[in-house]
Design an enzyme around this catalytic site. Structure first.
Site, PDB file in Angstrom:
ATOM      1  CG  ASP A 175     -18.029  18.401   1.927  1.00 31.26           C
ATOM      2  OD1 ASP A 175     -18.691  17.769   1.071  1.00 31.26           O
ATOM      3  OD2 ASP A 175     -16.828  18.687   1.788  1.00 31.26           O
ATOM      4  CB  SER A 210     -15.959  15.547   2.280  1.00 27.82           C
ATOM      5  OG  SER A 210     -15.484  16.508   1.386  1.00 27.82           O
ATOM      6  CD  GLN A 268     -13.685  21.581   6.982  1.00 27.50           C
ATOM      7  OE1 GLN A 268     -13.608  22.367   7.922  1.00 27.50           O
ATOM      8  NE2 GLN A 268     -12.623  21.104   6.379  1.00 27.50           N
ATOM      9  CE1 TYR A 284     -15.301  18.871  -6.056  1.00 23.94           C
ATOM     10  CE2 TYR A 284     -16.005  21.149  -5.903  1.00 23.94           C
ATOM     11  CZ  TYR A 284     -16.149  19.831  -5.535  1.00 23.94           C
ATOM     12  OH  TYR A 284     -17.123  19.475  -4.642  1.00 23.94           O
ATOM     13  NE  ARG A 338     -15.978  19.911  -1.792  1.00 21.19           N
ATOM     14  CZ  ARG A 338     -15.256  18.908  -2.227  1.00 21.19           C
ATOM     15  NH1 ARG A 338     -14.178  19.128  -2.915  1.00 21.19           N
ATOM     16  NH2 ARG A 338     -15.590  17.673  -1.974  1.00 21.19           N
TER      17      ARG A 338
HETATM   18  N1  LIG Z   1     -14.130  22.068   3.109  1.00 15.13           N
HETATM   19  C1  LIG Z   1     -13.047  21.987   2.417  1.00 15.13           C
HETATM   20  O1  LIG Z   1     -12.208  22.851   2.431  1.00 15.13           O
HETATM   21  C2  LIG Z   1     -12.848  20.789   1.512  1.00 15.13           C
HETATM   22  C3  LIG Z   1     -13.815  19.801   1.489  1.00 15.13           C
HETATM   23  C4  LIG Z   1     -13.624  18.696   0.637  1.00 15.13           C
HETATM   24  C5  LIG Z   1     -12.496  18.612  -0.159  1.00 15.13           C
HETATM   25  N2  LIG Z   1     -11.572  19.597  -0.099  1.00 15.13           N
HETATM   26  C6  LIG Z   1     -10.388  19.533  -0.956  1.00 15.13           C
HETATM   27  O2  LIG Z   1     -10.794  19.620  -2.295  1.00 15.13           O
HETATM   28  C7  LIG Z   1      -9.883  18.902  -3.118  1.00 15.13           C
HETATM   29  C8  LIG Z   1     -10.627  17.963  -4.076  1.00 15.13           C
HETATM   30  O3  LIG Z   1     -11.128  16.867  -3.342  1.00 15.13           O
HETATM   31  P1  LIG Z   1     -12.299  15.929  -3.858  1.00 15.13           P
HETATM   32  O4  LIG Z   1     -12.294  14.717  -3.047  1.00 15.13           O
HETATM   33  O5  LIG Z   1     -13.552  16.677  -3.972  1.00 15.13           O
HETATM   34  O6  LIG Z   1     -11.815  15.602  -5.320  1.00 15.13           O
HETATM   35  P2  LIG Z   1     -12.643  14.939  -6.507  1.00 15.13           P
HETATM   36  O7  LIG Z   1     -13.438  13.791  -5.985  1.00 15.13           O
HETATM   37  O8  LIG Z   1     -13.350  15.996  -7.270  1.00 15.13           O
HETATM   38  O9  LIG Z   1     -11.443  14.413  -7.446  1.00 15.13           O
HETATM   39  C9  LIG Z   1     -10.567  13.466  -6.956  1.00 15.13           C
HETATM   40  C10 LIG Z   1      -9.142  13.818  -7.236  1.00 15.13           C
HETATM   41  O10 LIG Z   1      -8.824  13.462  -8.576  1.00 15.13           O
HETATM   42  C11 LIG Z   1      -7.826  14.338  -9.032  1.00 15.13           C
HETATM   43  N3  LIG Z   1      -7.728  14.280 -10.490  1.00 15.13           N
HETATM   44  C12 LIG Z   1      -8.643  14.626 -11.432  1.00 15.13           C
HETATM   45  N4  LIG Z   1      -8.171  14.384 -12.671  1.00 15.13           N
HETATM   46  C13 LIG Z   1      -6.922  13.879 -12.523  1.00 15.13           C
HETATM   47  C14 LIG Z   1      -5.920  13.438 -13.411  1.00 15.13           C
HETATM   48  N5  LIG Z   1      -6.097  13.485 -14.735  1.00 15.13           N
HETATM   49  N6  LIG Z   1      -4.772  12.981 -12.907  1.00 15.13           N
HETATM   50  C15 LIG Z   1      -4.572  12.940 -11.572  1.00 15.13           C
HETATM   51  N7  LIG Z   1      -5.465  13.332 -10.667  1.00 15.13           N
HETATM   52  C16 LIG Z   1      -6.636  13.802 -11.130  1.00 15.13           C
HETATM   53  C17 LIG Z   1      -8.278  15.667  -8.482  1.00 15.13           C
HETATM   54  O11 LIG Z   1      -7.211  16.595  -8.454  1.00 15.13           O
HETATM   55  C18 LIG Z   1      -8.780  15.297  -7.091  1.00 15.13           C
HETATM   56  O12 LIG Z   1      -7.768  15.404  -6.122  1.00 15.13           O
HETATM   57  C19 LIG Z   1      -8.945  18.181  -2.158  1.00 15.13           C
HETATM   58  O13 LIG Z   1      -7.764  18.916  -2.013  1.00 15.13           O
HETATM   59  C20 LIG Z   1      -9.686  18.184  -0.869  1.00 15.13           C
HETATM   60  O14 LIG Z   1      -8.851  18.088   0.269  1.00 15.13           O
HETATM   61  C21 LIG Z   1     -11.727  20.686   0.702  1.00 15.13           C
END
Ligand SMILES: NC(=O)c1ccc[n+]([C@@H]2O[C@H](COP(=O)([O-])OP(=O)(O)OC[C@H]3O[C@@H](n4cnc5c(N)ncnc54)[C@H](O)[C@@H]3O)[C@@H](O)[C@H]2O)c1
Length: 388
Positions: free
Chosen positions: A136, A139, A133, A235, A128
């Site tokens: 990815d 995403s 990006q 994550y 990430r």
């Molecule tokens: N290139 C980058 O920088 C990049 C790319 C993709 C995502 N991200 C960031 O990474 C983070 C994770 O995104 P994702 O879509 O991969 O997440 P994910 O699909 O792994 O999980 C989904 C969401 O579920 C939440 N979650 C897990 N257990 C939980 C619980 N018990 N109660 C409440 N919430 C819970 C997690 O905190 C997460 O936000 C986000 O902040 C996203 O913006 C950054």
């Protein structure tokens, strides 16, 4: 170097790994592109369009694997746990395979891919980082799932989403709650808001609050704090059962007040936590809708049935898996752009260079030379550390 694109084999899968519009950039980089006949048909990309952009069409799946130095798939063996195994005998040592491998799913699968000798990259393991990006695809697919989840809910809900002031009086807007504000959850908020609903969201990572608010959503604050909520990769980290129990208690009221609940709370490589129990569903108003985007990982709702739509306590619970495939045109386009960017990242002078000094290459490379070479995957399955 020949890039081969077989037709996706997972039942009901409509996506394709490459769309015609990315072929010119691959040709420019020195690749040839061969596509199995009909591979893009389900996504709205007929063979003629691939031919028009300089690709070649091959009639048989086996021919594509035979011709290809690099095989591009969406769901490879691993993420395609229904028909994926049939591809293993088609892979050969040194051949590059890129796609969703579900590398933390089952050790037998990962060892099975390794045994073919193929050099396999898992798109799920993309770091990430800003540099990665454009590659990815996780995403990209999450974006599609978040969007589609809201549309499914809107379609099922016996209420309108937007507030309306009409000659027949005022209609109050639907209340949509999103649990898990990762990429899918955030896109669900944006989509629900566009349809005029009042959107609120909860996530255990404090960093999510600002992102929810920036999309016009209300952040649901619960008086409970997760221990080390987030790992270094961004994550969420798994919590103990007492944490989830407390979460369920606190979420009960918010869930009961919502017309739609979209759950998207997952932890990489783990079963999804149950955050909505049967009792909580029972307290929702008749006609309410739950879309469980974690269905494939066991579900965030206790009553979810994988890949089914059920009605319990007058509440519709949608547990579709592989939702990105339901918007195949753009899901394929986004995936193709991500995977092409990744392939070009691996390419130097029209050759694939596996440089494990590079973070993106190292983190995504799962198997090479007959071995599972990925440190994270080896640790996850407690395989002995690799020597050399
Ligand atoms: N290139 C980058 O920088 C990049 C790319 C993709 C995502 N991200 C960031 O990474 C983070 C994770 O995104 P994702 O879509 O991969 O997440 P994910 O699909 O792994 O999980 C989904 C969401 O579920 C939440 N979650 C897990 N257990 C939980 C619980 N018990 N109660 C409440 N919430 C819970 C997690 O905190 C997460 O936000 C986000 O902040 C996203 O913006 C950054």
């Amino acid at each position: 170097m020949i890039v081969g694109v077989p037709k996706e084999g997972f039942p009901g899968e409509r996506r394709v790994a490459l769309v015609p519009m990315v072929i010119p950039s691959l040709l420019k980089a020195g690749f040839e592109v061969v596509v199995e006949s009909g591979a893009g048909a389900g996504a709205g990309y007929p063979d003629a369009e691939y031919l028009g952009k300089g690709g070649k069409i091959l009639a048989e799946r086996a021919e594509v694997f035979k011709a290809a130095d690099v095989v591009l798939q969406v769901l490879c063996y691993g993420s395609n746990d229904v028909t994926g195994k049939a591809d293993l005998p088609l892979l050969r040592p040194g051949q590059v395979l890129i796609g969703f491998l579900r590398p933390l799913g089952s050790v037998e699968t990962v060892l099975g891919i390794a045994a073919t000798g193929a050099t396999a990259f898992s798109i799920e393991l993309m770091p990430r980082t800003t540099r990665a990006q454009s590659m990815d695809a996780l995403s990209s697919m999450a974006t599609i799932c978040g969007y589609k989840a809201v549309l499914l809910a809107a379609d099922r809900l016996p209420r309108l989403f937007p507030m309306l002031t009409t000659a027949a009086g005022t209609i109050t807007p639907a209340r949509v709650l999103i649990i898990g504000a990762g990429v899918a959850g955030l896109f669900a908020i944006a989509t629900a808001r566009r349809l005029g609903a009042v959107a609120s969201a909860y996530d255990m990572r404090p960093a999510a609050k600002e992102q929810v608010q920036s999309l016009g959503g209300r952040f649901v604050e619960l008086p409970i704090e997760a221990k080390d909520a987030q790992d270094s990769r961004g994550y969420a980290q798994a919590q103990d059962e007492s944490f989830y129990l407390r979460q369920r208690e606190l979420l009960g009221r918010v869930v009961a007040e919502s017309d739609v609940v979209i759950t998207a709370a997952v932890i990489p490589g783990k079963k999804a936590p149950v955050l909505v129990t049967g009792d909580m569903v029972e307290k929702m108003a008749p006609g309410s809708v739950i879309v469980d985007l974690a269905a494939e990982r066991g579900g965030n709702c206790e009553l979810t049935r994988s890949n089914q739509v059920i009605v319990e306590h007058d509440v519709t619970i949608i547990g579709y898996i592989n939702l990105a495939s339901a918007v195949p045109y753009h899901a394929s386009q986004m995936y193709a752009r991500n995977v092409t960017a990744f392939l070009l990242h691996l390419t130097q002078d029209a050759k694939i260079e596996i440089n494990t000094q590079d973070e993106i290459t190292r983190e995504t490379l799962v198997t090479q030379g007959g071995n599972v070479v990925n440190t994270r995957v080896r640790e996850f399955f407690s395989l002995p550390a690799k020597v050399g």
